[in-house]
Enzyme design. Structure first.
Site, mmCIF file in Angstrom:
data_model
loop_
_atom_site.group_PDB
_atom_site.id
_atom_site.type_symbol
_atom_site.label_atom_id
_atom_site.label_comp_id
_atom_site.label_asym_id
_atom_site.label_seq_id
_atom_site.Cartn_x
_atom_site.Cartn_y
_atom_site.Cartn_z
ATOM 1 N N CYS A 1 2.932 54.581 -3.429
ATOM 2 C CA CYS A 1 2.494 53.340 -4.085
ATOM 3 C C CYS A 1 1.002 53.155 -3.857
ATOM 4 O O CYS A 1 0.204 53.939 -4.369
ATOM 5 C CB CYS A 1 3.325 52.140 -3.660
ATOM 6 S SG CYS A 1 3.608 51.964 -1.899
ATOM 7 N N SER A 2 0.607 52.184 -3.104
ATOM 8 C CA SER A 2 -0.832 51.951 -2.985
ATOM 9 C C SER A 2 -1.173 51.342 -1.630
ATOM 10 O O SER A 2 -2.082 50.527 -1.533
ATOM 11 C CB SER A 2 -1.303 51.021 -4.107
ATOM 12 O OG SER A 2 -0.576 49.810 -4.055
ATOM 13 N N CYS B 1 -1.839 57.168 -0.724
ATOM 14 C CA CYS B 1 -0.479 56.673 -0.539
ATOM 15 C C CYS B 1 0.306 57.328 -1.656
ATOM 16 O O CYS B 1 0.108 56.990 -2.825
ATOM 17 C CB CYS B 1 -0.392 55.150 -0.647
ATOM 18 S SG CYS B 1 1.336 54.608 -0.656
HETATM 19 FE FE FE Z 1 2.362 52.696 -0.269
#
Ligand code: FE
Length: 206
Positions: free
Chosen positions: A110-111, A107
């Site tokens: 972000c995550s 990603c």
């Molecule tokens: Fe993300």
């Protein structure tokens, strides 16, 4: 709390992350929780509970050609069929590794990560270096994970978002022809489903 979507693709920790870290510090400072216990709990969800679900999906796909076909066409429903669903797993796509294509997931902003099948993302997945380099130099990143991808194999990097989460279907290793679904699932690692690992052949008895 209602099903309010968390902010995605914002840089830096979200409000909720800041609140959680403040709460954790408070609990530790007051001697109410042991940080080692928290680390152990996180490790459990990162490495044990979560990824075992994804491993079941992979093992089913390896042993049932129809399921695999369905999984590649409609991942969300096929995964739900095995009982895995929930937040951060509503819109899944499964990408298959073959002799000519290796997939890996990141990603970049972000995550975003498929919680129902992989649990919590590992720390490195959230690190800015992984997020940037997975795209700019995937081969080098894979090498650092111990994965050497042949020059003639195409590497596809999938950027997860709040809208879609990816799961890599790794290649079934040689030497597992006699394995049943349970035995196969035990071989499947978290990293192989992010695409930064390969599923290893079972060790032959020495
Ligand atoms: Fe993300």
């Amino acid at each position: 709390m209602p099903d309010t979507p968390l902010p995605h693709h914002s840089h830096g920790p979200s409000d909720i992350e800041l609140r959680v870290s403040r709460l954790e510090k408070l609990l530790v400072d007051k001697g109410l929780v042991d940080p080692a216990a928290i680390d152990a709990l996180v490790d459990t969800y990162q490495n044990q509970v979560g990824p075992r679900n994804g491993a079941r999906v992979v093992a089913r796909a390896w042993t049932d050609e129809n399921y695999k076909k369905q999984l590649l066409e409609n991942a969300t429903e096929s995964i739900m069929e095995l009982g895995y669903q929930g937040r951060q797993g509503e819109h899944m796509q499964v990408v298959e590794n073959t002799d000519t294509v290796h997939n890996m997931v990141v990603c970049t902003l972000c995550s975003c990560y498929p919680w129902p099948v992989l649990g919590l993302p590992p720390t490195w997945y959230k690190a800015s270096s992984y997020r940037a380099r997975a795209v700019s130099e995937p081969r080098a990143v894979l090498a650092e994970f111990g994965v050497e991808v042949a020059e003639d194999v195409e590497i596809r990097v999938w950027d997860s978002t709040a809208e879609i989460r990816y799961l890599v279907l790794p290649q079934r290793p040689a030497g597992t022809e006699e394995f049943n679904e349970d035995d196969l699932a035990k071989l499947v690692t978290r990293d192989s489903m992010i695409g930064v690992g390969l599923v290893q052949s079972p060790q032959s008895p020495s």
